[in-house]
Design a protein around this motif. Structure first.
Motif, short mmCIF file in Angstrom:
data_model
loop_
_atom_site.label_atom_id
_atom_site.label_comp_id
_atom_site.label_asym_id
_atom_site.label_seq_id
_atom_site.Cartn_x
_atom_site.Cartn_y
_atom_site.Cartn_z
N SER A 39 -5.14 -2.93 13.23
CA SER A 39 -4.07 -3.01 12.24
C SER A 39 -3.67 -4.45 11.91
CB SER A 39 -2.84 -2.24 12.72
OG SER A 39 -2.39 -2.77 13.96
N ASP A 60 0.83 -1.22 0.00
CA ASP A 60 0.00 0.00 0.00
C ASP A 60 0.86 1.26 0.00
OD1 ASP A 60 -1.78 -2.03 0.48
OD2 ASP A 60 -2.91 -0.96 2.02
N HIS A 61 1.91 1.28 0.82
CA HIS A 61 2.72 2.48 0.91
C HIS A 61 3.39 2.79 -0.44
CE1 HIS A 61 5.25 5.64 2.48
NE2 HIS A 61 6.30 5.05 1.93
N SER A 115 -1.36 5.12 2.06
CA SER A 115 -0.21 4.47 2.66
C SER A 115 -0.62 3.75 3.93
CB SER A 115 0.86 5.50 3.00
OG SER A 115 1.83 4.92 3.85
N ASP A 116 0.03 2.64 4.22
CA ASP A 116 -0.22 1.91 5.47
C ASP A 116 0.65 2.42 6.62
OD1 ASP A 116 1.60 0.29 3.46
OD2 ASP A 116 2.38 -0.08 5.47
N ARG A 168 3.47 -2.61 8.37
CA ARG A 168 3.19 -4.05 8.46
C ARG A 168 4.34 -4.75 9.18
NH1 ARG A 168 -1.74 -2.87 7.49
NH2 ARG A 168 -2.18 -2.22 5.34
N CYS A 178 6.09 -1.47 2.47
CA CYS A 178 5.06 -1.15 3.44
C CYS A 178 5.73 -0.29 4.51
CB CYS A 178 4.53 -2.40 4.12
SG CYS A 178 4.07 -3.74 3.00
#
Lengths: 341, 341
Positions: B300, B182-183, B202-203, B278, B275
């Motif tokens: 999360s 995602d990031h 972004s994560d 994570r 990420c």
């Protein structure tokens, strides 16, 4: 992923050296880890454990953007060690551990990076600190000034040590450990060609021998290394913090002849020039003689002197000139020599 | 010294904000100190004392050069907090104190710097860390990519905690706390216009809740956050360090639909995407269920899953594909998305 034409055997840093993959690992291992090798450094770990600290832990950080990267008497690597070692030292601490960040511009010559890493490692060994953690980023050509470094330091000091501008009293004495402005002028010489380079070198060095010698005795109120903004900056900060007058005697302030010549010629004031290996100390008036004696026993304190006093009065910095006049030294606003640290 | 036309009330950072004088002090006080205010931060001190630490102290540092400086779900300020908080967290530590370095390019809009400082301060508060030391340098226009940050962190962990790649054994399980990539894709979206921005963010976040939840139980061998180089990088490092095979099941690896679409369209492999929030954990096979249960209790960790195993065999990373095939995942050499952290 796809092939990459530039590998580590090429002579310059590429973006691939910063991407988290094999090239980055090789750059870190061959350039940084090899020179900085010590038992605590672990380039594989996310975070390293530090041994227990017996005393009060102190913490500081500093960034370095000096241009050019190498200059007479030092380079950005040794400066990045000395700068943070000195911030810990003037806080009364013994420097122990450092973390290092490098922002490397694509295109930097690897041979130069190696010289700087070796110099950094040498400065760390001489100062008795271990670089135990690090990180490297590579930025695009034209976006990084060659190399920026940041160092963050951990040190230990005696519990209960009271050192700071709030300890300063009217009547206290102001000492400096040696000539001012060498670093500023040495970096300027390395930038420009004036035909009068001579033997002037940066004073960049660890001040820990000086600060620890002073703390062997009583009556130390405050210490600081006059970096950006020079002696003028420190004196103004003392005024602002204490509400007292700082009265300095210009003829007593040590300035080497080549520094004075350049200042006369180009209109710089040595009061604003940066040092990277000097200490300004405010001490109890009773302590002046023994403090200077302690400093003068060290090679780096041979030229230490009393340069002024703290007085009741308006919070400003008064410089008594050679001819018996007085002028006020204002805080720096515009910098005659940017990027000296 | 001479007058300076640009003062702090102007809207952009100037070189005078970096020279150690009044403008620098004002920039630090108004932008950084105001947002970061906490009892330990002292912008006047050379070094700050830290409270005694009860446990093993760990230390780490990281640099940040992300472009653009702001992106969906974060910015370079929050990222600089999360990155270092996460390095401490995956080492099994509770993040406590941070030092911050800022290299600011002349011309950066002060309003943007303030937004980033506010975001950084918010991320620090949420992660429970205090920024206690800092330094600011200003570099010439064209020499600093807008803003680079470095953060150095101190954390504390239980004495005797044994966590690392050397604890990994054949038979151990590999878990991931949520979707990957995602990031990397959010930052790419912020750079380019693809018309498919959607709601992808972004994560970037502190992983401390995830790592501490896992460490409440036994059988945790190793944890890492998959940043630069992604899951592929971590898996390859495990192989190199242990001499074992890492076998991952591609259908099990969580990848959000928009990330997968962009990867399909542009030929990226999610395995290499970064990420910033994570955790990849290697745990005892007995621990899999309770570990996933602990993670899934956290917002999360809701999408956490078992993605593979450690096996005896050659030291390589095998990805079992959806169609029953196998492919080897090599270490990253060239980066499809540079400057994502």
């Amino acid at each position: 992923m796809q092939d990459h034409a530039d590998d580590f055997d090429s002579t310059h840093v590429t973006l691939a050296h910063g991407n988290g993959g094999r090239f980055m690992r090789e750059l870190i291992e061959r350039v940084f880890a090899r020179h900085l090798a010590n038992p605590l450094l672990d380039v594989q770990a996310d975070a390293v454990p530090l041994p227990a600290i017996d005393g009060e832990m102190v913490f500081t950080t500093d960034g370095f953007t000096v241009q050019p990267l190498e200059f007479p008497g030092g380079d950005i690597g040794s400066l990045a060690i000395h700068g943070t070692v000195n911030d810990l030292s003037v806080a009364g601490a013994r420097p122990l551990y450092l973390a290092l960040n490098a922002f490397i511009e694509e295109g930097l010559e690897i041979a130069q990076l190696e010289r700087i890493a070796a110099s950094l490692a040498r400065a760390a060994r001489e100062a008795g600190v271990q670089v135990v953690a690090g990180d490297t980023k590579v930025v695009r050509r034209g976006e990084g000034g060659g190399l920026y470094l940041a160092t963050t330091g951990v040190g230990v000091r005696a519990r209960g040590l009271r050192l700071g501008m709030d300890a300063i009293r009217a009547g206290d004495a102001v000492l400096v450990s040696g000539p001012i402005g060498d670093h500023g002028i040495a970096v300027m010489f390395a930038r420009e060609q004036f035909g009068l380079r001579g033997d002037l070198q940066s004073d960049a060095a660890s001040v820990y021998p000086l600060t620890s010698a002073l703390l062997d005795g009583p009556g130390v109120r405050f210490m600081r290394d006059p970096t950006r903004g020079g002696l003028a900056m420190i004196a103004n900060e003392i005024c602002r913090a204490t509400g007292l007058t700082v009265r300095l005697r210009e003829p007593a302030i040590p300035v080497r002849n080549p520094v004075r010549s350049v200042c006369d010629m180009l209109g710089y004031d040595p009061m604003y020039l940066a040092c990277e290996g000097r200490v300004v100390a405010v001490v109890d008036p009773e302590r002046v003689e023994s403090a200077l004696a302690a400093w003068r026993r060290l090679p780096s304190g041979r030229d230490s002197v009393l340069i002024g006093r703290i007085e009741a009065g308006k919070p400003h910095v008064v410089l008594e000139t050679e001819l018996g006049g007085e002028r006020l030294i204002e805080e720096l606003e515009d910098d005659p020599l940017p990027r000296i640290c």
